[in-house]
Write a protein that holds these residues in place. Structure first.
Motif, PDB file in Angstrom:
ATOM      1  N   GLN A  27      -7.925   0.403   0.411  1.00 58.70           N
ATOM      2  CA  GLN A  27      -8.021  -0.888   1.095  1.00 58.70           C
ATOM      3  C   GLN A  27      -9.276  -1.008   1.964  1.00 58.70           C
ATOM      4  O   GLN A  27      -9.863  -2.065   2.059  1.00 58.70           O
ATOM      5  CB  GLN A  27      -6.755  -1.084   1.934  1.00 58.70           C
ATOM      6  CG  GLN A  27      -6.589  -2.480   2.465  1.00 58.70           C
ATOM      7  CD  GLN A  27      -5.143  -2.780   2.852  1.00 58.70           C
ATOM      8  OE1 GLN A  27      -4.262  -1.959   2.663  1.00 58.70           O
ATOM      9  NE2 GLN A  27      -4.914  -3.950   3.388  1.00 58.70           N
ATOM     10  N   SER A  81       0.829  -1.211   0.000  1.00 62.57           N
ATOM     11  CA  SER A  81       0.000   0.000   0.000  1.00 62.57           C
ATOM     12  C   SER A  81       0.862   1.260   0.000  1.00 62.57           C
ATOM     13  O   SER A  81       0.587   2.212  -0.743  1.00 62.57           O
ATOM     14  CB  SER A  81      -0.911   0.037   1.230  1.00 62.57           C
ATOM     15  OG  SER A  81      -1.798  -1.043   1.217  1.00 62.57           O
ATOM     16  N   ASP A 139      -6.381  -1.663  -4.244  1.00 67.91           N
ATOM     17  CA  ASP A 139      -5.630  -2.128  -3.077  1.00 67.91           C
ATOM     18  C   ASP A 139      -6.484  -3.106  -2.272  1.00 67.91           C
ATOM     19  O   ASP A 139      -7.389  -2.688  -1.556  1.00 67.91           O
ATOM     20  CB  ASP A 139      -5.220  -0.922  -2.211  1.00 67.91           C
ATOM     21  CG  ASP A 139      -4.202  -1.304  -1.152  1.00 67.91           C
ATOM     22  OD1 ASP A 139      -3.914  -2.503  -1.013  1.00 67.91           O
ATOM     23  OD2 ASP A 139      -3.703  -0.397  -0.461  1.00 67.91           O
TER      24      ASP A 139
HETATM   25 MG   LIG Z   1      -2.043  -2.606   2.375  1.00 69.54          MG
END
Ligand SMILES: [Mg+2]
Ligand SMILES: Nc1ncnc2c1ncn2[C@@H]1O[C@H](COP(=O)(O)OP(=O)(O)OP(=O)(O)O)[C@@H](O)[C@H]1O
Length: 290
Positions: free
Chosen positions: A96, A47, A178
């Motif tokens: 995410q 990330s 993500d």
């Molecule tokens: Mg991540």
């Protein structure tokens, strides 16, 4: 010319004991309409690397790279205004945690229309029509009513669909997803993945799929980058990676898949991996030393 080319990216955070390298000399490139998977365990810097590309890390992060090019254009040293014009339009990201990434104070309709207003300068009527169309595309039922919902009034899967709709609103050339399915119920993981892959094929987008799920890699990727503790361990096309993994870490990742379990217990990466990620000396050109 690659759509995105990142050479030797390093991201460091200051800690009580000194600088910590969350991303350590990673190079990544994505071609137009290509799907690149970045795979690696939690904390491997997946990330952070992509947030660095987006320019979304806090100012305390120390970011260096030899090159960061989007369609051949330097995106490392651009002004905040130029970055705002690029991010969310030509490069978009599905974050995410879908629920946390939406603003709880505004309706999802306002949030998607804001993107259309800022980047495409659509008027009120056109914005609304496009927002409804986008919600239809991502399979949100009753899209017109949905526009008036706040994030907390929706399920995790619905918020994820809104995030995807916002990400594709301006037909980005590159989409960074993500872990787009990790936070979701298994039953809707496949639906969301299929949706992203349909949109990728339909729009000819470059796609970076961040995941720790080798099943997702096998299903979606053309090429794979394996990351471990901030470093790139291996890069290969998807078939070679599964058939002939070079680095010890990749071998351990594959050996730990449930379908490869032999005994009566599931195995973990650490059952196969002693922390030495280097490929054997004869491993060829795909290893970390390539
Ligand atoms: Mg991540
Ligand atoms: N703002 C920050 N300040 C300090 N350290 C950070 C910050 N953001 C991330 N890190 C650290 O950088 C490392 C990499 O984090 P990152 O979120 O990129 O991992 P990841 O590979 O995406 O993991 P996951 O699969 O769990 O999402 C972690 O050790 C994390 O604690």
């Amino acid at each position: 010319m690659a759509l995105l080319q990142i050479d030797n990216l390093t991201v460091q955070f200051e800690t009580a004991t000194g600088w910590f390298k969350a991303v350590d000399g990673v190079s990544i490139s994505v071609e137009k309409a290509e799907v690149l998977a970045i795979v690696g365990e939690s904390g491997s810097g997946k990330s952070v690397a992509m947030l660095a590309v987006m320019g979304l890390l806090p100012w305390t992060a120390k970011i260096t790279a030899d090159r960061m090019l989007f369609e051949g254009r330097d995106i490392q040293n651009i002004s905040a205004t130029e970055r705002r014009a690029l991010i969310g339009k030509d490069i978009a990201m599905i974050f995410q945690e879908p629920v946390a990434s939406l603003n709880p104070c505004f309706t999802v309709g306002f949030q998607i229309e804001e993107v259309l207003r800022v980047h495409l300068r659509l008027d009120k009527k056109a914005r609304r029509a496009r927002a409804i169309d986008l919600f239809c595309q991502v399979g949100l039922p009753n899209p017109e009513e949905r526009l008036n919902s706040f994030p907390h009034q929706m399920s995790g899967g619905q918020c994820q669909r809104v995030m995807i709709a916002i990400a594709i609103a301006c037909s980005p050339k590159l989409l960074i997803a993500d872990e787009p399915t990790t936070a979701l119920d298994v039953t809707i993981q496949k639906q969301i993945l299929d949706l992203i892959m349909d949109l990728q094929a339909k729009n000819g987008m470059g796609l970076i799929m961040i995941t720790h799920d080798m099943g997702v890699v096998a299903e979606t990727a053309d090429r794979v980058v394996v990351q471990y503790k901030g470093k790139k361990m291996e890069e290969a096309d998807v078939l070679s990676l599964f058939e002939n993994p070079r680095s010890n870490y990749t071998k351990a990742l594959l050996a730990a898949l449930p379908e490869n379990a032999t005994g009566d217990r599931l195995t973990t990466v650490s059952d196969f991996f002693d922390g030495n990620p280097e490929p054997a000396p004869s491993a060829g050109t795909n290893g970390v030393n390539a």
